[in-house]
Enzyme design. Structure first.
Site, short mmCIF file in Angstrom:
data_model
loop_
_atom_site.label_atom_id
_atom_site.label_comp_id
_atom_site.label_asym_id
_atom_site.label_seq_id
_atom_site.Cartn_x
_atom_site.Cartn_y
_atom_site.Cartn_z
N GLY A 30 0.70 -1.66 0.16
CA GLY A 30 0.15 -0.29 -0.24
C GLY A 30 1.30 1.69 0.04
O GLY A 30 2.10 1.11 0.30
N ASP A 145 -1.99 9.22 16.26
CA ASP A 145 -2.46 9.43 14.72
C ASP A 145 -3.30 7.81 14.79
O ASP A 145 -3.24 6.64 14.12
CB ASP A 145 -1.60 8.79 13.57
#
Length: 605
Positions: A30, A145
């Protein structure tokens, strides 16, 4: 029809490197805001996820500094619900990071494909992520995050990834020039409004993770980043579709005031209370519909085979008759010139083709490298990709030239050795006993090897000095330590920190860099050791990464610093923490182990 596995594991493109840090890349997993993620394998065949940082970030010095700090911290995180960091390179031209590969979809992908999770799965997800955060916070890291894309759903429970790495991205100016890192949909109000980040920030994100899993969408809705951030800061989340059992816990986690949010321990306890059956992670923790997403990620592509070494020079023509060396004296006429197990080949290129059999000689062929073997040889660096090869690098190292005829040197060498022993015996008899024992010096100094103590003025090696250890020294801001003091006592550096005369270690605020806290040295050299290193006299002697200042935010509890004093003292300083917000003074706590007079002084005290 393309199989799901083929869609998950994209082939390498023309711009993808075949090897990174010794790891041969197998597929693309990815692409994110900070870089590209690849599939690779360890020498033992275990799959790993290798993230290569984008060149835009690599060129930012502040990003590199923080990225190295965060990777070092992340390597200490060893939890059951985290994907451990196993390798990385923070100093290369393009930094990279390798973690264990988790064969499971992200929470974001799973919910998009299969919908919301049932109550039991949502509770197991929450306790797993809470336990992961507990370990991460214990290593001094705030995730900052945490979002559905950073929570992977493995067969035996969730895994939290990318912890702490977002802090490095915050340091670069690229975040404001079109390079997007992360998503604002799961930020805490204090993070969105003022950039403030604490462990409670991750608790807010955990509440959002639980709501997203149980509802199937973000608690503060979809839309543009600005609209979502406004709702996070000023409006209440929409929890109307959240199961009644989860609503009080999620509401508590999403409190706007960080001080009002529950602790991770409290979250885990409340999840167990809410569950009608005991919460135990196992292969049945997810609905059956999610199983296919895990199974397809277990169908990994094969590791790329090692290609044969590329020829770097044309194969020379066979030797002519004029190039054939004359046979040694006494050899029969027409002595065979083919290789035998006891005769080195005359050319460094002899390994490029099999040898021709010669009558009367045993068959022999120089070994050729293995072709297409998926597991590299164990002596290679990390064992994942072969070292450069070419003519002269494969086969026997002695294949460069024929051996010259031996000369009769035995009698000459024997005579020289006997003469040397006679001379040494005469010299030893003339040296006084006192000089034999200590070399006439009572202090040690450094040796060229740095492995067995110093060399005294007379040249004799001295034993290393014994270390002296001091625990819990509170070093106040603008104070310093001298390693020659016994014990080292904090000394006033002049109030403003302008003078640290002879200070081997001092603590101060750098007024030129917005008051950043630093550890410095006025009388020596500092080296911040890596996590894999354990501070010792030998380690400090061999280090060369000297600096005069170390930022305090590079240190976590247990970080070790080598101090090489100009006075000849060597010390290992272990950072134990900093004063709290309620303390009346600003100080750091240090443990000190010092080897006094371990080296020759570089200047007089």
């Amino acid at each position: 029809m393309v199989s799901p596995s083929a869609e998950l594991f994209q082939p390498l493109g023309a711009d993808d490197p075949p090897v990174v840090g010794g790891y041969r890349l197998a597929a693309v997993l990815g692409t994110g805001g900070m870089g590209k993620v690849y599939l690779s394998y360890t020498p033992g065949g275990r799959p790993i996820a290798l993230k290569v940082i984008r060149p835009e970030f690599s060129q930012d010095p502040e990003f590199r500094r923080r990225f190295e700090q965060e990777v070092n911290s992340a390597q200490r995180v060893q939890g059951l619900y985290t994907a451990p960091v196993i390798d990385g390179d923070t100093k290369g031209q393009q930094p990279w990071l390798a973690t264990a590969y988790v064969p499971g979809p992200s929470l974001a992908h799973a919910v998009a494909q299969h919908g919301a999770l049932p109550l039991r799965s949502s509770l197991l997800l929450t306790v797993g992520v809470a336990e992961a955060l507990h370990v991460i916070h214990g290593a001094g890291i705030v995730h900052r995050d945490l979002k559905p894309a950073n929570v992977l759903l493995a067969a035996d429970g969730p895994r939290v990834i990318d912890f702490g790495i977002a802090r490095a991205a915050d340091a670069t100016s690229l975040t404001g020039t079109g390079v997007s890192v992360g998503t604002p949909h799961f930020m805490a109000p204090e993070q969105a409004a003022a950039g403030t980040v604490t462990p409670a920030t991750d608790v807010f994100a955990l509440g959002q993770i639980t709501a997203f899993a149980a509802i199937g969408r973000p608690a503060f809705g979809e839309g543009s980043s600005h609209a979502v951030l406004y709702r996070i800061v000023h409006e209440d989340p929409d929890l109307s579709q959240l199961p009644d059992e989860l609503r009080p816990l999620v509401t508590h986690c999403l409190s706007r005031d960080p001080a009002d949010r529950p602790s991770l321990t409290e979250i885990i306890e409340r999840c167990h209370e809410l569950s009608p059956t005991p919460l135990r992670q196992g292969e049945d923790w997810l609905p059956q519909t999610f199983a296919s997403s895990i199974t397809e990620r277990l169908r990994l592509p094969e590791p790329a085979p090692t290609p044969p070494p590329a020829a770097t020079a044309p194969t020379p023509p066979p030797p002519t008759a004029t190039a054939t060396p004359a046979p040694p004296a006494g050899a029969p006429p027409h002595a065979p010139t083919a290789f035998s197990p006891h005769t080195p080949p005359p050319s460094p290129y002899a390994h490029t083709a099999p040898h021709q059999a010669v009558p009367g000689q045993p068959p022999y062929q120089t070994p050729m490298p293995a072709q297409g073997h998926p597991t590299p040889a164990p002596q290679w660096n990390r064992g994942y990709a072969p070292p450069p090869q070419g003519p002269g690098m494969v086969g026997r190292p002695w294949a460069a030239a024929p051996l010259p005829p031996k000369k009769k040197t035995g009698p000459i060498i024997a005579a020289v050795v006997v003469g040397a022993f006679v001379v040494l015996g005469i010299i030893g008899a003339l040296i006084p006993d006192g000089e034999k024992s200590d070399g006439g010096s009572g202090s040690s100094s450094s040796s060229s090897s740095g492995s067995s103590g110093g060399a005294a003025k007379g040249g004799a090696k001295q034993p290393d000095p014994k270390p002296a250890s001091y625990k819990g020294i509170d070093l106040t801001e603008n104070y310093y330590l001298k390693m020659g003091d016994n014990p080292p006592k904090p000394l006033d550096g002049g109030g403003t920190g302008a003078s640290y005369m002879g200070g081997d270690v001092y603590y101060y605020s750098d007024s030129t860099v917005t008051g950043e806290k630093k550890i410095g040295s006025d009388n020596g050299k500092l080296v911040l050791l890596n996590n894999a290193q354990k501070g010792s006299l030998q380690v400090c002697r061999t280090e060369t990464r000297f600096t005069e200042k170390i930022d305090l935010d590079q240190l976590t509890t247990g970080s070790q610093i080598c101090v090489l004093s100009d006075s000849g003292h060597v010390a290992v300083v272990t950072y134990r923490g900093k004063s709290g917000a309620t303390d009346s003074a600003d100080y750091v706590t240090l443990d000190v182990t010092v080897w006094r007079n371990a080296e020759e002084p570089t200047e007089s005290d």
